[in-house]
Design an enzyme around this catalytic site. Structure first.
Site, mmCIF file in Angstrom:
data_model
loop_
_atom_site.group_PDB
_atom_site.id
_atom_site.type_symbol
_atom_site.label_atom_id
_atom_site.label_comp_id
_atom_site.label_asym_id
_atom_site.label_seq_id
_atom_site.Cartn_x
_atom_site.Cartn_y
_atom_site.Cartn_z
ATOM 1 N N CYS A 77 32.445 5.029 53.286
ATOM 2 C CA CYS A 77 33.806 5.349 52.837
ATOM 3 C C CYS A 77 34.610 6.027 53.952
ATOM 4 C CB CYS A 77 33.698 6.212 51.582
ATOM 5 S SG CYS A 77 34.957 7.454 51.378
ATOM 6 N N CYS B 143 35.702 9.547 53.488
ATOM 7 C CA CYS B 143 34.598 10.523 53.600
ATOM 8 C C CYS B 143 34.334 10.846 55.063
ATOM 9 C CB CYS B 143 33.313 9.971 52.975
ATOM 10 S SG CYS B 143 33.503 9.535 51.244
ATOM 11 N N ARG C 224 19.871 46.938 62.194
ATOM 12 C CA ARG C 224 19.115 46.655 60.972
ATOM 13 C C ARG C 224 18.160 45.458 61.150
ATOM 14 N NH1 ARG C 224 21.497 46.960 55.592
ATOM 15 N NH2 ARG C 224 19.926 48.523 55.251
ATOM 16 N N TRP D 63 10.362 48.264 56.740
ATOM 17 C CA TRP D 63 10.302 49.424 55.828
ATOM 18 C C TRP D 63 10.199 48.949 54.376
ATOM 19 C CZ3 TRP D 63 8.731 53.954 56.958
ATOM 20 C CH2 TRP D 63 9.138 54.663 58.087
ATOM 21 N N HIS E 215 7.307 49.835 51.683
ATOM 22 C CA HIS E 215 7.538 50.463 50.369
ATOM 23 C C HIS E 215 7.058 49.530 49.251
ATOM 24 C CE1 HIS E 215 9.722 53.877 51.964
ATOM 25 N NE2 HIS E 215 10.565 53.086 52.596
ATOM 26 N N HIS F 252 5.995 58.114 67.136
ATOM 27 C CA HIS F 252 6.341 59.066 66.068
ATOM 28 C C HIS F 252 5.569 58.770 64.790
ATOM 29 C CE1 HIS F 252 10.272 59.790 68.324
ATOM 30 N NE2 HIS F 252 9.576 60.899 68.368
ATOM 31 N N LYS G 283 11.736 61.306 57.069
ATOM 32 C CA LYS G 283 11.646 62.086 58.317
ATOM 33 C C LYS G 283 12.253 61.282 59.472
ATOM 34 C CE LYS G 283 7.715 64.847 57.014
ATOM 35 N NZ LYS G 283 6.287 64.732 56.815
ATOM 36 N N VAL G 284 11.974 59.975 59.472
ATOM 37 C CA VAL G 284 12.568 59.123 60.516
ATOM 38 C C VAL G 284 14.090 59.115 60.350
ATOM 39 C CG1 VAL G 284 12.669 56.772 61.474
ATOM 40 C CG2 VAL G 284 10.484 57.683 60.669
ATOM 41 N N ASN G 285 14.540 58.971 59.099
ATOM 42 C CA ASN G 285 15.994 58.983 58.848
ATOM 43 C C ASN G 285 16.628 60.259 59.386
ATOM 44 O OD1 ASN G 285 15.699 56.599 57.479
ATOM 45 N ND2 ASN G 285 15.812 57.495 55.433
ATOM 46 N N LYS H 188 22.526 56.666 58.538
ATOM 47 C CA LYS H 188 21.242 57.159 57.997
ATOM 48 C C LYS H 188 21.511 58.312 57.036
ATOM 49 C CE LYS H 188 18.350 54.621 60.440
ATOM 50 N NZ LYS H 188 19.357 53.669 60.928
HETATM 51 P P1 FAD Z 1 16.164 51.688 57.346
HETATM 52 O O1 FAD Z 1 15.822 53.070 57.745
HETATM 53 O O2 FAD Z 1 15.501 50.599 58.083
HETATM 54 O O3 FAD Z 1 15.867 51.559 55.807
HETATM 55 C C1 FAD Z 1 15.975 50.313 55.129
HETATM 56 C C2 FAD Z 1 16.394 50.573 53.701
HETATM 57 O O4 FAD Z 1 15.375 51.317 53.055
HETATM 58 C C3 FAD Z 1 17.641 51.435 53.560
HETATM 59 O O5 FAD Z 1 18.795 50.653 53.616
HETATM 60 C C4 FAD Z 1 17.441 52.056 52.186
HETATM 61 O O6 FAD Z 1 17.862 51.152 51.202
HETATM 62 C C5 FAD Z 1 15.942 52.202 52.088
HETATM 63 N N1 FAD Z 1 15.479 53.552 52.433
HETATM 64 C C6 FAD Z 1 15.979 54.413 53.339
HETATM 65 N N2 FAD Z 1 15.242 55.527 53.375
HETATM 66 C C7 FAD Z 1 14.254 55.379 52.487
HETATM 67 C C8 FAD Z 1 13.163 56.194 52.055
HETATM 68 N N3 FAD Z 1 12.977 57.413 52.555
HETATM 69 N N4 FAD Z 1 12.337 55.718 51.128
HETATM 70 C C9 FAD Z 1 12.521 54.498 50.583
HETATM 71 N N5 FAD Z 1 13.529 53.691 50.943
HETATM 72 C C10 FAD Z 1 14.391 54.114 51.881
HETATM 73 N N6 FAD Z 1 14.043 53.745 65.041
HETATM 74 C C11 FAD Z 1 14.237 54.633 66.034
HETATM 75 O O7 FAD Z 1 15.292 54.614 66.643
HETATM 76 N N7 FAD Z 1 13.266 55.563 66.346
HETATM 77 C C12 FAD Z 1 12.084 55.618 65.700
HETATM 78 O O8 FAD Z 1 11.219 56.448 65.998
HETATM 79 C C13 FAD Z 1 11.832 54.663 64.655
HETATM 80 N N8 FAD Z 1 10.645 54.645 64.010
HETATM 81 C C14 FAD Z 1 10.396 53.648 63.089
HETATM 82 C C15 FAD Z 1 9.145 53.552 62.492
HETATM 83 C C16 FAD Z 1 8.867 52.522 61.620
HETATM 84 C C17 FAD Z 1 7.493 52.410 60.997
HETATM 85 C C18 FAD Z 1 9.867 51.574 61.295
HETATM 86 C C19 FAD Z 1 9.563 50.441 60.347
HETATM 87 C C20 FAD Z 1 11.124 51.664 61.864
HETATM 88 C C21 FAD Z 1 11.408 52.689 62.767
HETATM 89 N N9 FAD Z 1 12.647 52.803 63.378
HETATM 90 C C22 FAD Z 1 12.865 53.729 64.361
HETATM 91 C C23 FAD Z 1 13.773 51.946 62.929
HETATM 92 C C24 FAD Z 1 14.618 52.719 61.887
HETATM 93 O O9 FAD Z 1 13.818 53.464 61.006
HETATM 94 C C25 FAD Z 1 15.461 51.778 61.038
HETATM 95 O O10 FAD Z 1 14.643 50.793 60.466
HETATM 96 C C26 FAD Z 1 16.567 51.080 61.800
HETATM 97 O O11 FAD Z 1 17.356 52.030 62.454
HETATM 98 C C27 FAD Z 1 17.456 50.281 60.825
HETATM 99 O O12 FAD Z 1 18.003 51.181 59.873
HETATM 100 P P2 FAD Z 1 18.614 50.752 58.492
HETATM 101 O O13 FAD Z 1 19.975 51.291 58.351
HETATM 102 O O14 FAD Z 1 18.467 49.306 58.278
HETATM 103 O O15 FAD Z 1 17.711 51.516 57.394
#
Ligand code: FAD
Length: 496
Positions: free
Chosen positions: A65, A68, A294, A301, A305, A339, A367-369, A388
């Site tokens: 066609c 198309c 992200r 993460w 979880h 860490h 703690k990471v946050n 964060k």
């Molecule tokens: P993320 O922190 O990745 O979280 C993803 C989602 O999980 C969030 O949007 C929220 O919905 C949910 N969430 C957030 N906090 C919690 C919580 N406490 N419990 C349950 N759910 C939650 N980056 C560095 O710069 N330095 C580091 O040392 C570092 N260490 C890391 C260690 C590990 C094991 C991992 C997997 C990642 C690490 N990162 C590190 C990366 C960082 O933690 C984030 O993943 C990245 O910055 C992206 O952040 P994000 O905004 O997507 O949220």
């Protein structure tokens, strides 16, 4: 420990996986020049069933066609925005086409009462599955697109339907409707795709870096794969992990793995952990508003979880060790693993309760946050739409808070635990379940499928079931069963 749990490994190997091939088709086609996905009688239902997209456009056309052919560049301009790994706005609209001039598609086109070419339909993808459409039907979830003659008009029509403002000139991460409303409790259901994506990406990274280098890394890899085989939320990934376990001695004899992804050879690369069509190349819940934020680490993460809330008391220390070792050996971010390793090393007493492990992963993440909050503020390196925070915010879980001030939060840990169990449990898989239930009666996933994997194990033949049941705990049984398999295979070979 229930018998059923002891059987899950064998069950996983046998368990059916969802519609193989359909996502592969999505990827293959998306990789080609055309962005719209070509559908036909064979793949129509499965592709529309499997897509993470919320909406679909189906164009019925005929390749002979002329109108198309002229329309194709317009349609492709819109498809470029939504389809494939390079999509500007992935996971929102799946753009597809069906060639009605192909004899094999005649019945499909008839079902939709195609009266002219091109004819465009719109609706949630699941509504197209096993569906038909008639012109005079009063109420239908499938609509005819009556004003899509140019790319601009088609996109306008779509924008009106979903209250969006996409433009044909949008660039990646521009005008992004990222899921930035962190207080929306329902958004986590999108992350089901991200957990698969992160699992497959983690596996690919191991392959690319040839990261199984020693008996220690080999043991760590096996432990993590065992955990995934038993407790991953996606049936596809559980099955893939189980297959890797069963074949591990062949794939990695004496810890020397073969990683190639090509050819027929028995290599780790030829065992895609979540199926051939994942990773897809993009994230949904974890999609950042900037190109380099992200994604994978967020998905990792969520995977951690989601695993934590699916394990049982007796598995909690195994899961802890598996995750700590995995991050330490295979997460290719030095600062992160350093860490994280410190936080793992600070756990002196083995976990006995799953609850404690769930809360440990949560508090470790916080703690990471907390650390990153400061770093990202000073370096402006974070995603502006996803700053964060100490999580969950009050809006998401008011009951988790006993009291709070600017310096500290007094958590109600019972509520935090309840919240996490639900959020990363049923809520996370709600979309997946909803789709499974909606889409296929034959493949209906039992209500608890994603949470108690063991449902699948009931398909194990009784003899095998009893043999496995003798072992003492789920992961022990898993390892024991796997080892026995390996030994049997080896001894069979040596007798030949
Ligand atoms: P993320 O922190 O990745 O979280 C993803 C989602 O999980 C969030 O949007 C929220 O919905 C949910 N969430 C957030 N906090 C919690 C919580 N406490 N419990 C349950 N759910 C939650 N980056 C560095 O710069 N330095 C580091 O040392 C570092 N260490 C890391 C260690 C590990 C094991 C991992 C997997 C990642 C690490 N990162 C590190 C990366 C960082 O933690 C984030 O993943 C990245 O910055 C992206 O952040 P994000 O905004 O997507 O949220």
């Amino acid at each position: 420990m229930s018998l059923v749990h002891l059987l899950l490994f064998a069950g996983l190997v046998i368990a059916a996986s969802a519609s193989p091939g359909s996502r592969l088709i999505l990827r293959e086609i998306a990789d080609q020049k055309d962005k719209a996905v070509e559908l036909n009688t064979t793949n129509f239902d499965s592709v529309l069933k499997d897509t993470p997209a919320k909406y679909a456009v189906v164009e019925f056309f005929a390749h002979w066609c002329p109108a198309c052919r002229n329309y194709k560049p317009h349609y492709e301009k819109v498809a470029r925005l939504f389809n494939g790994p390079d999509a500007i706005h992935p996971g929102i609209v799946l753009m597809t086409r069906v060639d009605c001039a192909m004899k094999t598609n005649t019945k499909l086109c008839d079902k939709f009462s195609v009266s002219h070419y091109p004819m465009l339909f719109w609706g949630p993808p699941t509504k197209f599955v096993s569906a038909s459409w008639e012109p005079r039907k009063d109420k239908s979830d499938i609509l005819v697109i009556d004003d899509g003659r140019t790319a601009e008009r088609l996109l306008n029509w779509i924008n009106k339907q979903i209250d969006s403002s996409y433009g044909l000139d949008d660039q990646k991460f521009e005008n992004e409707q990222a899921l930035s409303n962190i207080t929306n409790y329902n958004q986590i259901s999108q992350a089901v795709y991200d957990v698969e994506e992160a699992t497959a990406e983690a596996f690919d990274i191991i392959l690319v870096h040839k990261a199984i280098k020693s008996s220690e890394t080999s043991a760590s890899f096996i432990r993590f794969i065992q955990l995934l085989a038993a407790r991953h939320l996606s049936r596809r990934c559980r099955k893939g992990a189980a297959e890797i376990l069963v074949n591990y001695d062949d794939l990695c004899p004496s810890g020397n793995c073969s990683y190639e992804k090509t050819g027929e050879k028995n290599t780790l690369g030829n065992f895609p952990i979540c199926g051939k069509d994942v990773p897809r190349g993009y994230y949904m819940f974890c999609r950042g508003s900037k190109n380099d934020t992200r994604g994978f680490s967020c998905g990792l993460w969520i995977l951690m979880h989601s695993l934590s809330v699916r394990i049982e008391d007796g598995e909690s220390h195994f899961a802890f060790t598996a995750i700590c070792d995995f991050v330490n050996n295979f997460f290719m971010c030095d600062e992160c693993r350093m860490h994280f390793n410190d936080m793992c090393s600070s756990v002196k007493t083995p976990f006995k309760k799953a609850r404690d492990f769930v809360l440990w992963v949560w508090s470790t993440h916080n703690k990471v946050n907390e650390r990153l909050m400061k770093d990202e503020a000073s370096l402006s390196s974070g995603d502006p739409k996803f700053p964060k925070i100490i999580w969950p915010p009050k809006e998401l879980c008011p009951l988790c808070y006993l009291s709070s001030n600017q310096k500290s939060i007094d958590w109600d840990l019972d509520h935090v635990y309840k919240f996490l169990k639900n959020y990363y449990g049923p809520k996370l898989v709600s979309l997946y379940k909803e789709k499974s239930v909606l889409e296929s009666k034959e493949e209906t996933v039992p209500e608890t499928e994603d949470l108690t994997v063991a449902t699948n194990a009931l398909v194990v033949p009784i003899g095998a079931a009893l043999a496995i049941a003798i072992a003492s705990c789920a992961f022990g049984a898993l390892a024991c069963y796997w080892r026995t398999q390996q030994k049997n295979r080896k001894s069979r070979r040596s007798w030949k």
